[in-house]
Design a protein around this motif. Structure first.
Motif, PDB file in Angstrom:
ATOM      1  N   ALA A   1       0.746  -1.346   0.003  1.00 50.51           N
ATOM      2  CA  ALA A   1       0.059  -0.061  -0.145  1.00 50.51           C
ATOM      3  C   ALA A   1       0.795   1.386   0.122  1.00 50.51           C
ATOM      4  CB  ALA A   1      -0.870   0.007   1.162  1.00 50.51           C
ATOM      5  N   PRO A   2       0.797   2.111  -0.551  1.00 53.97           N
ATOM      6  CA  PRO A   2       1.517   3.426  -0.977  1.00 53.97           C
ATOM      7  C   PRO A   2       1.541   4.045   0.086  1.00 53.97           C
ATOM      8  CG  PRO A   2      -0.037   3.543  -2.905  1.00 53.97           C
ATOM      9  CD  PRO A   2      -0.427   2.296  -1.836  1.00 53.97           C
ATOM     10  N   VAL A   3       0.417   4.499   1.100  1.00 53.01           N
ATOM     11  CA  VAL A   3       0.474   5.042   2.382  1.00 53.01           C
ATOM     12  C   VAL A   3      -0.082   4.520   3.323  1.00 53.01           C
ATOM     13  CG1 VAL A   3      -0.662   7.143   3.608  1.00 53.01           C
ATOM     14  CG2 VAL A   3       0.838   7.408   1.490  1.00 53.01           C
ATOM     15  N   ILE A   4       0.150   4.247   4.663  1.00 54.27           N
ATOM     16  CA  ILE A   4      -0.106   3.510   5.602  1.00 54.27           C
ATOM     17  C   ILE A   4      -0.617   4.506   6.786  1.00 54.27           C
ATOM     18  CG2 ILE A   4      -0.204   1.706   7.097  1.00 54.27           C
ATOM     19  CD1 ILE A   4       1.656   0.165   4.946  1.00 54.27           C
ATOM     20  N   VAL A   5      -1.724   4.693   7.372  1.00 53.01           N
ATOM     21  CA  VAL A   5      -1.839   5.471   8.625  1.00 53.01           C
ATOM     22  C   VAL A   5      -2.485   4.817   9.837  1.00 53.01           C
ATOM     23  CG1 VAL A   5      -3.102   7.561   9.438  1.00 53.01           C
ATOM     24  CG2 VAL A   5      -2.202   7.516   7.037  1.00 53.01           C
ATOM     25  N   SER A   6      -1.794   4.716  10.868  1.00 51.05           N
ATOM     26  CA  SER A   6      -2.391   4.283  11.822  1.00 51.05           C
ATOM     27  C   SER A   6      -3.092   5.177  12.958  1.00 51.05           C
ATOM     28  CB  SER A   6      -0.964   3.535  13.043  1.00 51.05           C
ATOM     29  OG  SER A   6      -1.606   2.838  14.110  1.00 51.05           O
ATOM     30  N   SER A   7      -3.600   4.785  13.886  1.00 49.94           N
ATOM     31  CA  SER A   7      -4.296   5.683  15.022  1.00 49.94           C
ATOM     32  C   SER A   7      -4.163   5.378  16.342  1.00 49.94           C
ATOM     33  CB  SER A   7      -5.746   5.990  14.444  1.00 49.94           C
ATOM     34  OG  SER A   7      -6.523   4.827  14.929  1.00 49.94           O
ATOM     35  N   ARG A   8      -4.304   6.361  17.068  1.00 46.58           N
ATOM     36  CA  ARG A   8      -4.346   6.326  18.591  1.00 46.58           C
ATOM     37  C   ARG A   8      -5.650   7.114  19.243  1.00 46.58           C
ATOM     38  NH1 ARG A   8      -0.754   3.160  17.638  1.00 46.58           N
ATOM     39  NH2 ARG A   8       1.114   3.004  18.879  1.00 46.58           N
TER      40      ARG A   8
END
Length: 463
Positions: free
Chosen positions: A178-185
């Motif tokens: 995947a070109p961009v991967i964003v995680s979260s808190r």
């Protein structure tokens, strides 16, 4: 990634040497080293080819995939629906990949134009601890199904939510390129269900992600201090809520006090029951009811506490409620007595309906009520909570004033459009090759915003 590949090759080399040296001598050592070096070189080639792929254009519609456990009713799930629906309405292609099942809000997501995929992961916590043999039979096929769903979605951006969502979703997204991967808190460390043995995995996921979105500055600082989140990757994008077009005045007697929070000990319902009992003792003639919206493991203990305090006739346990806005429109004010919080939607939704909030000063709550709209109290303090509840019950004029103030606050600071624009700005910036720290520098130097989210703005709260 390079470090992990090198360590893996070293460990494999040592293991093969120990296995082959006693059997075929120095020739075994040469074979072991050659195999590991060839494997490491191939890994570097594959990694370099993936990183050399051209970035997508930083304009035009995006393909976005959200990864989460389920779409059952909850604060984070509601935010996913709001963000996904708004992105779909703007012409972007949105897929929600549910690790377990779609849940209660799956139909609503599909109706909003969101594609929903269900992977069918079984219970991970119990299986990892009590049934290690389950790994091969059930976990690996589920991982393959997840990778297949990601390939089918072919996303420009993968955004992973909640604990298992990012522990599983981030590596899976990396594995399919995947070109961009964003995680979260979205919660403080004290409130998160975390397994200490998985801390290294959690930190590795933070480093595999291109950015980590926190929904409040308090959550961000907590993740940096307690989880080792790299500050250069942290971004704060606060929750957004829809503002009702009309606000009705509170209903008549009895005055209704509502708590919207699932029944977990850290939500502080026990403190609220103790405070409400004191309020009833101080105002015996006042007609007031306390309504608890939500379900959870603490339900039985809370019912028993209400009976012991003699307030069970004035306390309603409503369970999971589909139409929370209708309850908010009819109540006098809401209470959130949590002992720990991130950026609670319950507070924002109450303010959006023109209802003041009495809430514990924990996590991101002061980032909301510090600007008005309610009363902050010390967490875990029944006396402070009693005083605030008594004041709003006894002074309807104050409650109305705070409600008006809170609605204006939500309109100016916590609207859905602001959340969507900030999210798109982050997505486009990362796809354009920028790093979070570079986007931060640009945001601090420029203002303004376009509807597609492609310009820089200081609306994102960068660390």
């Amino acid at each position: 990634v390079l470090t992990m590949l090198g360590l893996g090759a070293l460990c494999a080399n040592v293991a093969l040497n120990l296995a082959l040296l006693p059997r075929i001598g120095i020739r075994g050592s040469s074979i072991a080293s050659s195999v590991c070096y060839v494997a490491l070189a191939l890994s570097y080639v594959i990694l370099a080819r993936r990183q050399a792929r051209p970035r997508v254009r930083n304009d035009g519609p995006l393909r976005v995939a959200f990864v989460v456990g389920t779409l059952n009713r909850g604060g984070t799930e509601r935010q996913i629906l709001l963000l996904g629906s708004a992105l779909a309405a703007r012409g972007h292609q949105v897929t929600v990949i549910c690790l377990v099942r779609a849940g209660q809000q799956g139909a609503g997501a599909r109706a909003a134009g969101i594609r929903v995929a269900e992977i069918g992961f079984p219970s991970l916590c119990r299986s990892l601890v009590f049934r290690p043999w389950w790994l091969r039979r059930e976990l690996l096929p589920a991982v393959q199904r997840l990778r297949g769903a990601l390939r089918e979605a072919s996303p420009d951006v993968v955004h992973c939510f909640l604990y298992w969502g990012y522990l599983i979703g981030v590596p899976a997204a990396r594995s399919v390129g995947a070109p961009v991967i964003v995680s979260s808190r979205r919660s403080l460390t004290a409130a998160a269900s975390r397994i200490r043995l998985l801390f290294p995995w959690e930190r590795a996921c933070d480093r595999l992600a291109h950015a980590v979105v926190c929904n409040s500055a308090a959550v961000m600082e907590d993740a940096i201090a307690r989880s080792g989140l790299p500050r250069r990757k942290a971004v704060v994008i606060r929750n957004g809520v829809q503002l009702p077009t009309k606000v009705t005045p509170p209903g008549g007697a009895p005055q209704r006090i509502v708590i919207v929070a699932n029944l977990y000990p850290y939500k502080g319902h026990a403190v609220a029951l103790a405070a409400f009992a004191r309020v009833r003792a101080a105002l015996p003639t006042a007609a007031a009811r306390l309504q608890l919206v939500g379900s959870g493991p603490a339900a039985q203990a809370l019912r028993a506490q209400a009976r012991e305090l003699g307030i069970d006739e004035e306390v309603d346990f409503l369970g999971s409620v589909a139409d929370v806005p209708a309850l908010l429109a009819d109540c006098s004010f809401t209470v959130l007595p949590s002992l720990t919080e991130g950026m609670p939607n319950a507070v924002l939704e109450s303010l959006a309906h023109g209802r003041p909030v009495v809430a514990s000063a924990v996590g991101g709550v002061p980032e909301i009520l510090g600007h008005g709209g309610g009363i902050l109290v010390r967490p875990g303090d029944p006396e402070a909570l009693t005083e605030a509840m008594f004041r709003l019950l006894a002074e309807p004029g104050l409650a109305a004033e705070l409600g008006t103030e809170g609605r204006a606050l939500v309109r100016d600071r916590f609207g859905v459009d602001r959340m969507v624009t900030d999210s798109l700005r982050l997505y486009y910036g990362l796809l354009g090759g920028s790093r979070p720290c570079e986007l931060r520098a640009a945001a601090s130097g420029q203002g303004g915003s376009h509807g597609d989210g492609r310009t820089n703005s200081a609306n994102i709260a960068w660390p």
